[in-house]
Design a protein around this motif. Structure first.
Motif, mmCIF file in Angstrom:
data_model
loop_
_atom_site.group_PDB
_atom_site.id
_atom_site.type_symbol
_atom_site.label_atom_id
_atom_site.label_comp_id
_atom_site.label_asym_id
_atom_site.label_seq_id
_atom_site.Cartn_x
_atom_site.Cartn_y
_atom_site.Cartn_z
ATOM 1 N N ARG A 1 49.734 -1.335 1.352
ATOM 2 C CA ARG A 1 49.927 -2.108 2.571
ATOM 3 C C ARG A 1 50.693 -1.217 3.533
ATOM 4 N NH1 ARG A 1 52.052 -7.253 -0.779
ATOM 5 N NH2 ARG A 1 52.934 -7.920 1.209
ATOM 6 N N ARG A 2 50.160 -1.014 4.713
ATOM 7 C CA ARG A 2 50.670 0.012 5.631
ATOM 8 C C ARG A 2 51.921 -0.450 6.361
ATOM 9 N NH1 ARG A 2 48.721 4.374 3.282
ATOM 10 N NH2 ARG A 2 46.526 4.096 2.755
ATOM 11 N N ALA B 1 44.605 -13.232 -0.824
ATOM 12 C CA ALA B 1 44.902 -11.964 -0.153
ATOM 13 C C ALA B 1 45.100 -12.122 1.356
ATOM 14 C CB ALA B 1 43.822 -10.936 -0.455
ATOM 15 N N PRO B 2 44.256 -12.901 2.072
ATOM 16 C CA PRO B 2 44.478 -13.056 3.513
ATOM 17 C C PRO B 2 45.800 -13.747 3.838
ATOM 18 C CG PRO B 2 42.238 -13.700 2.927
ATOM 19 C CD PRO B 2 42.992 -13.544 1.645
ATOM 20 N N ILE C 1 48.591 -13.554 2.082
ATOM 21 C CA ILE C 1 49.669 -12.598 1.851
ATOM 22 C C ILE C 1 49.795 -11.653 3.045
ATOM 23 C CG2 ILE C 1 50.344 -10.629 0.406
ATOM 24 C CD1 ILE C 1 49.293 -12.252 -1.999
ATOM 25 N N GLN C 2 48.666 -11.266 3.611
ATOM 26 C CA GLN C 2 48.686 -10.415 4.798
ATOM 27 C C GLN C 2 49.298 -11.150 5.995
ATOM 28 O OE1 GLN C 2 44.834 -8.900 5.897
ATOM 29 N NE2 GLN C 2 45.664 -7.487 7.402
ATOM 30 N N GLN C 3 48.942 -12.412 6.150
ATOM 31 C CA GLN C 3 49.507 -13.211 7.246
ATOM 32 C C GLN C 3 51.015 -13.395 7.069
ATOM 33 O OE1 GLN C 3 47.261 -16.911 7.870
ATOM 34 N NE2 GLN C 3 45.451 -15.853 7.088
ATOM 35 N N GLU D 1 53.074 -11.388 5.630
ATOM 36 C CA GLU D 1 53.699 -10.118 5.996
ATOM 37 C C GLU D 1 53.902 -10.025 7.513
ATOM 38 O OE1 GLU D 1 51.895 -5.775 6.072
ATOM 39 O OE2 GLU D 1 52.261 -6.443 4.009
ATOM 40 N N GLN D 2 52.906 -10.442 8.270
ATOM 41 C CA GLN D 2 53.020 -10.434 9.725
ATOM 42 C C GLN D 2 54.116 -11.382 10.209
ATOM 43 O OE1 GLN D 2 49.029 -11.432 10.928
ATOM 44 N NE2 GLN D 2 48.191 -9.452 10.291
#
Length: 382
Positions: free
Chosen positions: A11-12, A330-331, A333-335, A337-338
């Motif tokens: 994750r960048r 997964a989506p 978890i990305q949200q 993070e934001q």
């Protein structure tokens, strides 16, 4: 172009510092860290007692090799086996190494070869540990695995009974399968394993790499079950962020691990065991463990109130919890993070929550607000 092998789905977000439950990226953005480095940073980032221990030991001795007595090893071993069924410890560098040691010890001690493991288990990525792991995605592409590992469904008594024969050296399991979906062992299944191990003279190996050292609200997770392990493996939270693994075993196993049978260059070095001893001294106190259980109950209560139970269910114990979702996570978890919250998944449909054991209730409230936002579309305040 990166000069690193791309074997991690990174994750960048370049994290450059951390304090307690908060980490900061290279742009100065703060995040609540509910991954703890995947159950590693059990006392939070840069805990002052661990920093102090590491600094003091670094000025004395880093490495001397296991050809010499290392007094801090004896001190940590004593702390780990105190008031347990175990008598001896072996120190290494990781959970996979600890599990490799357990596999070797079980085979050597019993003279038998088969080890029963379970579907959705995860024991590491070295060849022995990978062969024990019950997830095909971990094994794919590496050719023939080590023989005589027998993988059966978890919590399936009939399959367990069918798998037992005279060549079974050990049963190897996790009390809660962290990587496999936060799946806890049933009490009746745990009792059946204990009974069959006693009846058939089979060793029981409990992999506490993720669950051990307070993560589930007791020093060792097996203490909350009828399981009676002969061997326990540890890592992750044991070092609070410093690499260390350990295998604990009963006195009867002592003659089978004599000089030259197994070893490690870096395992049990003075830096690692000194930090781990400080972790154990803090975490395995009744008052600290009570706080872990109080925070766990609070987090479960808040999640249960926030999420409709017809679409989401909460799994796990202590501060190893999972939110089982109907869709892929997964989506989400990305949200998250934001929105400033770091999470990790466990399988396709489970969000895993692994905050530091020192997390505050205010931080729990903030995390639940973000989780509500990403799962239900509600506005979070963090």
């Amino acid at each position: 172009m990166s000069h690193l092998f791309q074997n991690y789905g990174k994750r960048r977000v370049p994290i450059v510092s951390g304090k307690g439950t908060i980490v900061t990226d290279d742009k100065g953005k703060n995040y609540l860290d509910f991954t703890s480095g995947i159950a590693v940073v059990s006392l939070g980032h840069a805990h002052p007692e661990l920093v102090k221990t590491l600094q003091e030991q670094s000025e004395k001795l880093w490495h001397i090799s296991n050809l010499f007595d290392i007094p801090a090893q004896e001190q940590l071993a004593e702390a780990l086996v105190d008031q347990t069924p175990f008598d001896h410890a072996f120190f290494c560098n990781s959970g996979a190494e600890a599990n490799e040691a357990a596999i070797k010890l079980a085979r050597k001690h019993t003279g038998k070869h088969t080890i029963i493991t379970f579907e959705q288990s995860f024991h590491g990525r070295t060849f022995g540990a990978m062969s024990a792991t019950g997830q095909e995605k971990v094994r794919q592409g590496f050719g023939p695995l080590l023989e005589t590992f027998r993988t059966i469904p978890y919590n399936d008594l009939a399959q367990l009974e069918a798998a037992i024969d005279d060549d079974v050296a050990a049963i190897m399991l996790e009390v809660i399968q962290g990587e496999g979906g936060v799946n806890a062992i049933d009490s009746a299944f745990a009792q059946a394993i204990t009974d069959v191990c006693k009846a058939k003279d089979i060793l029981l190996i409990v992999d506490e790499v993720q669950t051990g050292i307070g993560r589930t609200g007791t020093c060792y997770a097996f203490e909350q079950t009828p399981l009676q392990p002969d061997i326990v493996t540890l890592a992750k939270g044991l070092g609070g962020g410093f690499p260390i693994g350990a295998m604990l075993g009963k006195a009867a196993l002592f003659p089978s691990f004599g000089a030259g049978t197994h070893g490690t260059t870096f395992g049990g070095n003075p830096l690692a065991v000194s930090v781990a001893k400080t972790v154990v001294d803090i975490v395995c106190q009744p008052s600290f463990l009570k706080e872990v259980n109080d925070k766990s109950a609070y987090l479960i209560k808040k999640l249960t109130e926030a999420l409709p139970n017809d679409h989401y269910s909460i799994r796990g114990k202590g501060l190893l919890l999972g939110i089982h979702c109907e869709q892929e996570v997964a989506p989400f978890i990305q949200q998250a993070e934001q929105e400033g919250l770091l999470l990790v998944q466990a399988g396709t449909n489970v969000i895993r929550l692994l905050p530091p054991l020192t997390v505050s209730k205010d931080e729990i409230d903030q995390a639940v607000a973000v989780i509500s936002t990403v799962l239900l579309g509600e506005k979070a305040i963090i």
